[in-house]
Design an enzyme around this catalytic site. Structure first.
Site, PDB file in Angstrom:
ATOM      1  N   ASP A 133      41.986  30.378  27.286  1.00 44.98           N
ATOM      2  CA  ASP A 133      41.772  29.227  28.179  1.00 44.98           C
ATOM      3  C   ASP A 133      40.301  28.823  28.281  1.00 44.98           C
ATOM      4  OD1 ASP A 133      44.413  28.486  29.456  1.00 44.98           O
ATOM      5  OD2 ASP A 133      44.424  30.656  29.801  1.00 44.98           O
TER       6      ASP A 133
ATOM      7  N   GLU B  95      35.247  24.170  33.204  1.00 45.14           N
ATOM      8  CA  GLU B  95      35.010  23.826  34.612  1.00 45.14           C
ATOM      9  C   GLU B  95      35.221  25.014  35.548  1.00 45.14           C
ATOM     10  OE1 GLU B  95      36.157  20.161  37.216  1.00 45.14           O
ATOM     11  OE2 GLU B  95      37.971  21.335  36.876  1.00 45.14           O
TER      12      GLU B  95
ATOM     13  N   ARG C 105      41.149  35.353  32.396  1.00 38.43           N
ATOM     14  CA  ARG C 105      40.048  34.400  32.317  1.00 38.43           C
ATOM     15  C   ARG C 105      38.766  34.926  32.951  1.00 38.43           C
ATOM     16  NH1 ARG C 105      40.959  28.402  33.575  1.00 38.43           N
ATOM     17  NH2 ARG C 105      39.133  28.510  32.235  1.00 38.43           N
TER      18      ARG C 105
ATOM     19  N   ARG D 114      44.026  31.234  42.830  1.00 34.69           N
ATOM     20  CA  ARG D 114      42.869  31.638  42.025  1.00 34.69           C
ATOM     21  C   ARG D 114      41.587  31.816  42.842  1.00 34.69           C
ATOM     22  NH1 ARG D 114      43.756  29.919  36.686  1.00 34.69           N
ATOM     23  NH2 ARG D 114      45.982  30.126  36.241  1.00 34.69           N
TER      24      ARG D 114
ATOM     25  N   HIS E 144      45.073  24.055  41.094  1.00 31.84           N
ATOM     26  CA  HIS E 144      43.708  23.924  41.587  1.00 31.84           C
ATOM     27  C   HIS E 144      43.602  22.695  42.494  1.00 31.84           C
ATOM     28  CE1 HIS E 144      42.284  26.157  37.777  1.00 31.84           C
ATOM     29  NE2 HIS E 144      41.900  26.898  38.792  1.00 31.84           N
TER      30      HIS E 144
ATOM     31  N   CYS F 146      38.838  19.732  33.839  1.00 36.93           N
ATOM     32  CA  CYS F 146      38.785  21.144  33.434  1.00 36.93           C
ATOM     33  C   CYS F 146      37.951  21.365  32.182  1.00 36.93           C
ATOM     34  CB  CYS F 146      40.185  21.658  33.140  1.00 36.93           C
ATOM     35  SG  CYS F 146      41.415  21.107  34.313  1.00 36.93           S
TER      36      CYS F 146
HETATM   37  C1  CIR Z   1      44.702  28.075  33.582  1.00 36.97           C
HETATM   38  O1  CIR Z   1      45.851  28.259  34.009  1.00 36.97           O
HETATM   39  O2  CIR Z   1      43.728  28.656  34.063  1.00 36.97           O
HETATM   40  C2  CIR Z   1      44.486  27.112  32.450  1.00 36.97           C
HETATM   41  N1  CIR Z   1      45.634  27.152  31.595  1.00 36.97           N
HETATM   42  C3  CIR Z   1      44.246  25.721  32.959  1.00 36.97           C
HETATM   43  C4  CIR Z   1      42.966  25.589  33.720  1.00 36.97           C
HETATM   44  C5  CIR Z   1      42.765  24.233  34.281  1.00 36.97           C
HETATM   45  N2  CIR Z   1      41.492  24.110  34.860  1.00 36.97           N
HETATM   46  C6  CIR Z   1      41.198  23.334  35.893  1.00 36.97           C
HETATM   47  O3  CIR Z   1      42.086  22.767  36.520  1.00 36.97           O
HETATM   48  N3  CIR Z   1      39.954  23.269  36.273  1.00 36.97           N
END
Ligand code: CIR
Length: 256
Positions: free
Chosen positions: A61, A66, A86, A134, A164, A251
Site C-alpha cells: 500500500d 498520504e 503499513r 487506524r 479514513h 491518498c
Molecule cells: C489501506 O487500506 O490502507 C489502503 N489500501 C488504502 C489507503 C487509502 N489512504 C487514504 O485514504 N489516505
C-alpha cells in the site's frame, strides 16, 4: 498555495494491498502505473514540484503516501500507521521529509498512539482528525499536542463507517467542503459551504485542491459538475485501480 508534492510509484505488490471491497477485483498493475503517471502530470500542471519516490515492494500500500505523514506550514509530523502491514511505511518517508524540513521540525507519533494521514484534513491552520480503526485516541492526543506547540490547532471527529476521515469529507478551500454519507450532517462542519455528494458517487468525495484547481476522479459526473459550478477549474484523473484498494486522489500524495 502548495509548492511541493511527494508521491511514490506503485509497487508490483500493489495487487496484495488492503481492501474492504474485494468484489471490485484486484488492481491491474500496468494500468495503475499509467494512472499514476497521469496523476503526476495533473499535479505538475497545477504548478507544484513533484518529488517522485521509487516503489517499495515490501509494502503493497506504499503508493498511498498520504498516510505516512502530515505536513504543515511549520512542521512535518511522521505518522504511526494503525494498519500493521503499513506501519513501516512512515519510517521509509523520513529521509525524504529531511530534504524539506529541518530536523528540529520533524515530529512523530509514538506507539501506543496510532495515526494515519488520511484521517487528517487541513483547513488553514486547523486540522480535523478522524478517530478511526487506524487512528486512536492516544495518537490524536499526541497529534493535537504537537500542533499546539507550533501555534496550530486541531479537533477530533469521530467516524462511524468510513476508513479514513477524507474518505468522506474533503476541503477544497474557499470555505467549501465536499461531503458524503455520515459527514453531510456532522455538527463540526456546520459553518462550511457544502457540496453534498450523492451515495452512488461517494468515492468522488475524495477530491484534492491544488492551487485553485481541483483534481476530481473520472466517472463521478455530479461531483465534477458541482465542483465546476463552485468556480473551480477541474482536472479529471482516473483512479479506478486505486479505488479497488480504497485509495483515492488524496491518498496518493503529500501536498505542502
Ligand atoms: C489501506 O487500506 O490502507 C489502503 N489500501 C488504502 C489507503 C487509502 N489512504 C487514504 O485514504 N489516505
Amino acid at each position: 498555495m502548495f509548492q511541493n508534492v511527494i508521491v511514490r510509484k506503485p509497487a508490483r505488490s500493489l495487487v496484495e494491498g488492503i481492501t474492504s471491497a474485494p468484489e471490485l477485483g484486484r488492481p491491474d498493475y500496468d494500468l495503475a502505473v499509467k494512472q499514476h503517471q497521469a496523476y503526476r502530470e495533473a499535479l505538475a500542471a497545477c504548478g507544484v514540484k513533484v518529488r517522485v519516490l521509487e516503489p517499495l515492494e515490501a509494502y503493497p500500500d506504499s503508493c498511498f503516501v498520504e498516510d505516512t505523514a502530515v505536513l504543515t506550514r511549520h512542521c512535518a509530523i511522521v505518522s504511526n500507521p494503525g494498519a500493521a502491514s503499513r506501519n513501516g511505511e512512515a519510517r521509509e518517508m523520513l529521509p525524504t521529509l529531511r530534504e524539506f524540513f529541518p530536523p528540529e521540525r520533524i515530529e512523530s507519533i509514538q506507539t501506543p498512539g496510532t495515526l494515519e494521514g488520511g484521517d487528517v484534513m487541513m483547513v488553514g491552520d486547523h486540522f480535523y482528525v478522524g478517530r478511526s480503526a487506524r487512528t486512536n485516541e492516544e495518537g490524536i492526543r499526541q497529534f493535537l499536542a504537537i500542533l499546539n506547540r507550533y501555534g496550530l490547532t486541531g479537533s477530533e471527529v469521530p467516524l462511524e463507517k468510513v476508513l479514513h476521515l477524507k474518505t468522506g469529507v474533503n476541503y477544497i478551500e474557499n470555505d467549501t467542503l465536499l461531503v458524503s454519507g455520515e459527514f453531510v450532517d456532522k455538527p463540526e462542519f456546520r459553518r462550511f459551504r457544502k457540496i453534498v455528494v450523492p451515495p452512488e458517487e461517494a468515492y468522488g468525495a475524495n477530491c484534492i485542491w491544488v492551487n485553485d484547481r481541483v483534481l476530481v476522479p473520472l466517472g463521478y459526473p455530479t461531483v465534477e459538475r458541482e465542483v465546476r459550478k463552485a468556480g473551480y477549474e477541474v482536472l479529471l484523473t482516473d483512479t479506478s485501480e486505486y479505488r479497488k484498494l480504497d485509495g483515492g486522489l488524496s491518498c496518493l500524495s503529500l501536498r505542502f
